[in-house]
Design an enzyme around this catalytic site. Sequence first.
Site, short mmCIF file in Angstrom:
data_model
loop_
_atom_site.label_atom_id
_atom_site.label_comp_id
_atom_site.label_asym_id
_atom_site.label_seq_id
_atom_site.Cartn_x
_atom_site.Cartn_y
_atom_site.Cartn_z
N ASP A 63 0.84 -1.21 0.00
CA ASP A 63 0.00 0.00 0.00
C ASP A 63 0.87 1.26 0.00
O ASP A 63 0.36 2.37 -0.07
CB ASP A 63 -1.01 0.00 1.15
CG ASP A 63 -0.37 -0.04 2.52
OD1 ASP A 63 0.87 -0.20 2.61
OD2 ASP A 63 -1.10 0.07 3.52
N SER A 64 2.20 1.07 0.02
CA SER A 64 3.12 2.20 -0.21
C SER A 64 2.86 2.81 -1.59
O SER A 64 3.33 3.91 -1.86
CB SER A 64 4.57 1.72 -0.11
OG SER A 64 4.78 0.58 -0.93
N ASP A 93 -1.24 -6.07 -0.18
CA ASP A 93 -1.53 -5.43 1.11
C ASP A 93 -3.02 -5.18 1.27
O ASP A 93 -3.68 -4.72 0.33
CB ASP A 93 -0.82 -4.07 1.18
CG ASP A 93 0.42 -4.10 2.04
OD1 ASP A 93 0.58 -5.02 2.85
OD2 ASP A 93 1.24 -3.17 1.89
N LYS A 132 -1.31 -9.33 2.94
CA LYS A 132 -0.52 -8.89 4.10
C LYS A 132 -1.36 -7.90 4.87
O LYS A 132 -2.06 -7.08 4.28
CB LYS A 132 0.79 -8.24 3.65
CG LYS A 132 1.60 -7.65 4.82
CD LYS A 132 3.03 -7.33 4.43
CE LYS A 132 3.22 -6.01 3.73
NZ LYS A 132 2.77 -4.82 4.48
N GLU A 134 -1.35 -5.37 8.67
CA GLU A 134 -0.52 -4.82 9.75
C GLU A 134 -1.14 -5.10 11.11
O GLU A 134 -2.36 -5.14 11.25
CB GLU A 134 -0.37 -3.31 9.56
CG GLU A 134 0.40 -2.95 8.29
CD GLU A 134 0.62 -1.45 8.12
OE1 GLU A 134 0.33 -0.68 9.06
OE2 GLU A 134 1.10 -1.06 7.04
N GLU A 189 9.35 -4.38 10.34
CA GLU A 189 9.78 -3.09 9.78
C GLU A 189 10.26 -2.13 10.85
O GLU A 189 9.60 -1.97 11.90
CB GLU A 189 8.61 -2.44 8.99
CG GLU A 189 9.01 -1.06 8.46
CD GLU A 189 8.05 -0.46 7.44
OE1 GLU A 189 7.06 -1.12 7.09
OE2 GLU A 189 8.32 0.68 7.01
#
Length: 290
Positions: free
Chosen positions: A67-68, A106, A136, A138, A205
Amino acid sequence: MSTTFQLDTSTSRAHPTPQPMRRLTVPKIRSRKVDGVTAEPLVMLTAYTARQAQLLDAHCDLLLVGDSLGQVIYGLPSTIPVTLDMMANHAAAVVRGSYHAVVVVDMPFGSYEASPQHAFESAAYLLKQSGAAAVKLEGGEAMAETVEFLIQRGIPVMGHIGLTPQAVNVLGGYAARGRSDAEAAKITRDAKALDEAGAFAIVVEGVVEPIAIDVTRSVACPTIGIGASAQCDGQVLVTEDMLGMFERVPRFVKRYEEIAGFIEKAAATYAKEVRSRQFPSEDQTYQPKD
Ligand code: KIV
């Protein structure tokens, strides 16, 4: 063997199909760590487009549609505004452009936190729309129930702990995590909770190195570091960061190229040639046949 392929625009598939390559699978990635040891570290890079995927695919075990892309592609201030459809569309392009790497997509902010059921609907949508193999998400302990729920229903999950960019408003910035004893203990608990829930790998991270090493030793599944440690079971970077597309990058990024300079130089030469009518020349124009 050539490692790059032409995009067949009529089918949107890479051509020719690289015969010796079979797509890796999630269980193959998980099983690279045996009894706490990963003999060959996992290689992951971000990809957002089909052509980028074609160029990276042969060199990577995993391609992450991160999602960057919010900041990198769309110029957004953070990953918070990224939507499910943005992720699904870019993930579909990356799947079309790759044959070898496992494609992980993401889950964007707001698409999974409310409940395991909501997470399942979002994850199923992403996988159906894109053909990606895994999602993925978080978060650690708070997400363990959701991770287990998804896996039991056929959706492989990669975890993401430490500096979690979607929590920027809670964390107050993007500084490294794990400097206090309490924070370090929490990161280790998060990793163990995801591992026990069945995550096939965990991105670690922006954590101080001893914690990244401790986490890697504490979990059975592979850890994939970014701003963490070379002792992690694999590494990931944002491709545009390591290619030198941006002037400012976090200190953990190694710039393997400086492609922004190449692009600017090419654009300046093109502009000069257009203005002086040097481009297009005879080579780039069609003349009537005799
Ligand atoms: O969104 C992303 O690119 C990521 C990586 C930095 C791990 O989550």
